[in-house]
Motif scaffolding. Structure first.
Motif, PDB file in Angstrom:
ATOM      1  N   TYR A 179     -18.986  96.580  64.070  1.00  0.00           N
ATOM      2  CA  TYR A 179     -20.356  96.065  64.066  1.00  0.00           C
ATOM      3  C   TYR A 179     -20.391  94.807  63.193  1.00  0.00           C
ATOM      4  CZ  TYR A 179     -21.274 100.989  65.250  1.00  0.00           C
ATOM      5  OH  TYR A 179     -21.266 102.228  65.827  1.00  0.00           O
ATOM      6  N   ASP A 180     -21.300  93.894  63.519  1.00  0.00           N
ATOM      7  CA  ASP A 180     -21.527  92.789  62.593  1.00  0.00           C
ATOM      8  C   ASP A 180     -23.023  92.638  62.328  1.00  0.00           C
ATOM      9  OD1 ASP A 180     -22.636  91.299  64.665  1.00  0.00           O
ATOM     10  OD2 ASP A 180     -20.929  89.953  64.885  1.00  0.00           O
ATOM     11  N   LYS A 181     -23.325  91.927  61.252  1.00  0.00           N
ATOM     12  CA  LYS A 181     -24.717  91.773  60.826  1.00  0.00           C
ATOM     13  C   LYS A 181     -25.033  90.299  60.655  1.00  0.00           C
ATOM     14  CE  LYS A 181     -28.046  93.455  57.371  1.00  0.00           C
ATOM     15  NZ  LYS A 181     -28.205  94.253  56.140  1.00  0.00           N
ATOM     16  N   LYS A 182     -26.073  89.862  61.378  1.00  0.00           N
ATOM     17  CA  LYS A 182     -26.587  88.503  61.237  1.00  0.00           C
ATOM     18  C   LYS A 182     -28.063  88.644  60.895  1.00  0.00           C
ATOM     19  CE  LYS A 182     -23.490  86.648  64.813  1.00  0.00           C
ATOM     20  NZ  LYS A 182     -23.198  87.809  65.652  1.00  0.00           N
ATOM     21  N   GLN A 193     -20.437  95.571  68.317  1.00  0.00           N
ATOM     22  CA  GLN A 193     -19.775  94.518  69.083  1.00  0.00           C
ATOM     23  C   GLN A 193     -18.704  95.055  70.029  1.00  0.00           C
ATOM     24  OE1 GLN A 193     -20.717  91.378  69.161  1.00  0.00           O
ATOM     25  NE2 GLN A 193     -22.330  91.746  67.665  1.00  0.00           N
ATOM     26  N   ASN A 209     -13.607  89.622  68.148  1.00  0.00           N
ATOM     27  CA  ASN A 209     -14.743  88.733  68.410  1.00  0.00           C
ATOM     28  C   ASN A 209     -14.344  87.299  68.080  1.00  0.00           C
ATOM     29  OD1 ASN A 209     -17.319  88.047  69.177  1.00  0.00           O
ATOM     30  ND2 ASN A 209     -18.363  89.349  67.706  1.00  0.00           N
ATOM     31  N   TYR A 227     -16.268  83.619  66.653  1.00  0.00           N
ATOM     32  CA  TYR A 227     -17.489  83.066  66.079  1.00  0.00           C
ATOM     33  C   TYR A 227     -17.392  81.536  66.031  1.00  0.00           C
ATOM     34  CZ  TYR A 227     -18.216  87.833  64.370  1.00  0.00           C
ATOM     35  OH  TYR A 227     -18.375  89.193  64.276  1.00  0.00           O
ATOM     36  N   LEU A 244     -23.477  84.938  59.719  1.00  0.00           N
ATOM     37  CA  LEU A 244     -22.780  86.216  59.541  1.00  0.00           C
ATOM     38  C   LEU A 244     -22.830  86.651  58.080  1.00  0.00           C
ATOM     39  CD1 LEU A 244     -21.023  88.337  61.052  1.00  0.00           C
ATOM     40  CD2 LEU A 244     -19.023  87.001  60.355  1.00  0.00           C
ATOM     41  N   ASN A 280     -22.280  90.414  57.211  1.00  0.00           N
ATOM     42  CA  ASN A 280     -21.475  91.625  57.020  1.00  0.00           C
ATOM     43  C   ASN A 280     -20.667  91.953  58.270  1.00  0.00           C
ATOM     44  OD1 ASN A 280     -24.034  92.000  55.227  1.00  0.00           O
ATOM     45  ND2 ASN A 280     -22.549  93.420  54.358  1.00  0.00           N
ATOM     46  N   CYS A 281     -19.501  92.570  58.057  1.00  0.00           N
ATOM     47  CA  CYS A 281     -18.720  93.176  59.138  1.00  0.00           C
ATOM     48  C   CYS A 281     -18.487  94.636  58.763  1.00  0.00           C
ATOM     49  CB  CYS A 281     -17.383  92.467  59.320  1.00  0.00           C
ATOM     50  SG  CYS A 281     -17.511  90.832  60.050  1.00  0.00           S
ATOM     51  N   ASN A 292     -17.452  98.381  54.794  1.00  0.00           N
ATOM     52  CA  ASN A 292     -18.413  97.300  54.987  1.00  0.00           C
ATOM     53  C   ASN A 292     -17.908  96.083  54.227  1.00  0.00           C
ATOM     54  OD1 ASN A 292     -20.899  96.098  55.833  1.00  0.00           O
ATOM     55  ND2 ASN A 292     -21.666  96.346  53.754  1.00  0.00           N
ATOM     56  N   ILE A 302     -19.563  89.238  53.907  1.00  0.00           N
ATOM     57  CA  ILE A 302     -19.028  87.942  54.295  1.00  0.00           C
ATOM     58  C   ILE A 302     -19.713  86.829  53.497  1.00  0.00           C
ATOM     59  CG2 ILE A 302     -18.676  86.336  56.203  1.00  0.00           C
ATOM     60  CD1 ILE A 302     -17.081  88.948  56.409  1.00  0.00           C
TER      61      ILE A 302
END
Length: 342
Positions: A121-124, A131, A145, A147, A155, A157-158, A179, A182
Motif C-alpha cells: 500500500y502507499d499513502k499520498k 497498489q 510500482n 512514480y 508520497l 508512506n509505503c 510502515n 518517505i
C-alpha cells in the motif's frame, strides 16, 4: 578450495547452484543462481566446483567428496541452519538517467530462502491505497510500482504486509508489517543513492527486516520530534546563522533551503521541514522588524511553490506594513523574495 570466475558450482547447504561471476574477497564470491538468475554472495566454503570455467568437469573422486560434504551439511542443517532473512525495498532510477531527475521504480527484494506472500500500500496525502499483492520467490526481486516526480512529492508512506512460506519441514516465522515513512527531499539528493549487490545502478535501499535506525526514527512521537528539533536548533544556532545568512552590501541573504538550516533531514516529514523553514523566516523578521530600510532576501527556491506561497502568505498576514517584491531575477531567478523593512 580454488574457485575462479566462470566456474560452475553447487551450494552445499541449499538446493541448486550457479556460475561464479565475481570474486568479492578471499573467502566470498558472487554466484549467478541457475534457477532465477539472481546474483547472491556466497562463502567459498559453502560451495563445490562441479565444472571448471574451461568446461573441464571434476573427477570421480571430487564427485564423491561433493556428495560426502553435501551429506554432512544436510545432517547439520537442523542444528546449524544457514539462512539469510533480509528483505529490502529499493527506489531505483532508470538506467542512464540522473537519479535526481528520473522517475523511480519501487522494487521488493527477497534475499531469503522463503517464498514471500506480500501486500503493498502507499499513502499520498491522507489516503492509503492498496497498489499490488502477490508472491515472490526466494532470492529474487519484483517491480511493485513506478512514480514520476510529481507523485514522489506527494508520497508520504509505503506500507507492507508480508507472510513467509517454506515448503516441507520448517519453523514458522512471524508475519512482518512495516510502515516506511518517505521523505521526498531525499529523492533529490545524489548522496541518497548507493551502490549495491541487487542492481547495476545506485539505488535508495530500505531494509524491512531487522531493527535498523530508520525504523526507530519513524516511531518517534510528535513530542519527541519537537524536542529533537529544539535541541538541534540550540546546538547549531551559531552555525546556522553563519551558513544561511550572508551580508551583501546592505542586503541580508537568508537561505531557507533545509540543507542550509540543518545537517540532516532524517526522520523529518514534508510538514516538519516546512515548519522548520517558516520558523527561520519568522526568527529573521522578528530580529530585524525595527531596522528601518533593511533589505532582506529570502531564498526559497521554486520547487512546487509551497514554501514561496507560505512566505508570501505570512508577509501579507503578519508583516503587511513591510514592502515585498521578487528579488533580482538575474541573481536568484524566480526563487527569492526581497523584503524591505518599514
Amino acid at each position: 578450495m580454488q574457485i575462479n570466475i566462470g566456474d560452475k558450482v553447487r551450494f552445499l547447504n541449499d538446493i541448486g547452484g550457479g556460475i561464479v561471476t565475481k570474486i568479492i574477497d578471499a573467502n566470498t564470491v558472487m554466484v549467478l543462481n541457475d534457477e532465477d538468475e539472481f546474483e547472491i554472495p556466497s562463502l567459498k566454503k559453502n560451495l563445490v566446483v562441479i565444472e571448471y570455467a574451461g568446461g573441464e568437469k571434476t573427477n570421480q573422486q571430487q564427485t564423491k567428496n561433493i556428495a560426502s560434504e553435501s551429506k554432512r551439511f544436510k545432517q547439520s542443517e537442523s542444528t546449524l541452519p544457514v539462512e539469510k532473512e533480509d528483505i529490502y525495498i529499493a527506489f531505483a532510477p532508470r538506467e542512464g538517467y540522473n537519479p535526481t531527475e528520473s522517475p523511480l521504480e519501487l522494487y521488493l527484494i527477497n534475499d531469503t530462502n522463503r517464498i514471500l506472500l506480500y501486500g503493498f500500500y502507499d499513502k499520498k496525502g491522507n489516503k492509503m491505497e492498496g497498489q499490488t499483492a502477490g508472491n515472490l520467490d526466494p532470492k529474487s526481486k519484483i517491480l511493485l510500482n513506478e512514480y514520476d516526480l510529481k507523485e514522489l512529492n506527494e508520497l508520504s508512506n509505503c506500507f507492507f504486509q508480508i507472510l513467509f512460506y517454506k515448503q516441507g519441514e520448517s519453523d514458522i516465522k512471524k508475519p512482518l508489517e512495516r510502515n516506511i515513512k518517505i521523505h521526498p527531499v531525499k529523492f533529490y539528493k545524489t548522496s541518497s543513492y548507493k551502490e549495491n549487490q541487487y542492481f547495476h545502478q545506485a539505488v535508495m535501499l530500505h531494509k524491512l527486516t531487522g531493527e535498523d535506525i530508520e525504523h526507530k526514527l519513524d516511531e518517534l512521537s510528535q513530542k519527541e520530534f519537537k524536542k529533537l528539533v529544539h535541541e538541534k536548533e540550540a546546538i547549531n544556532k551559531v552555525q546556522s546563522k553563519q551558513s544561511s545568512v550572508k551580508a551583501k552590501d546592505d542586503i541580508l541573504e537568508i537561505d531557507l533551503h533545509i540543507n542550509a538550516l540543518i545537517d540532516s533531514v532524517t526522520g523529518l516529514s514534508n510538514a516538519d521541514i516546512l515548519e522548520f523553514q517558516l520558523n527561520k523566516f519568522h526568527e529573521i523578521m522578528r530580529e530585524y522588524q525595527n531596522t528601518k530600510g533593511k533589505r532582506i532576501v529570502f531564498i526559497h527556491g521554486i520547487g512546487n511553490g509551497t514554501l514561496k506561497k507560505k512566505v508570501h502568505d505570512e508577509l501579507r498576514r503578519k508583516y503587511k506594513k513591510h514592502y515585498q517584491q521578487d528579488a533580482s531575477f538575474k541573481e536568484y531567478g524566480w526563487g527569492a523574495t526581497m523584503v524591505t523593512i518599514r
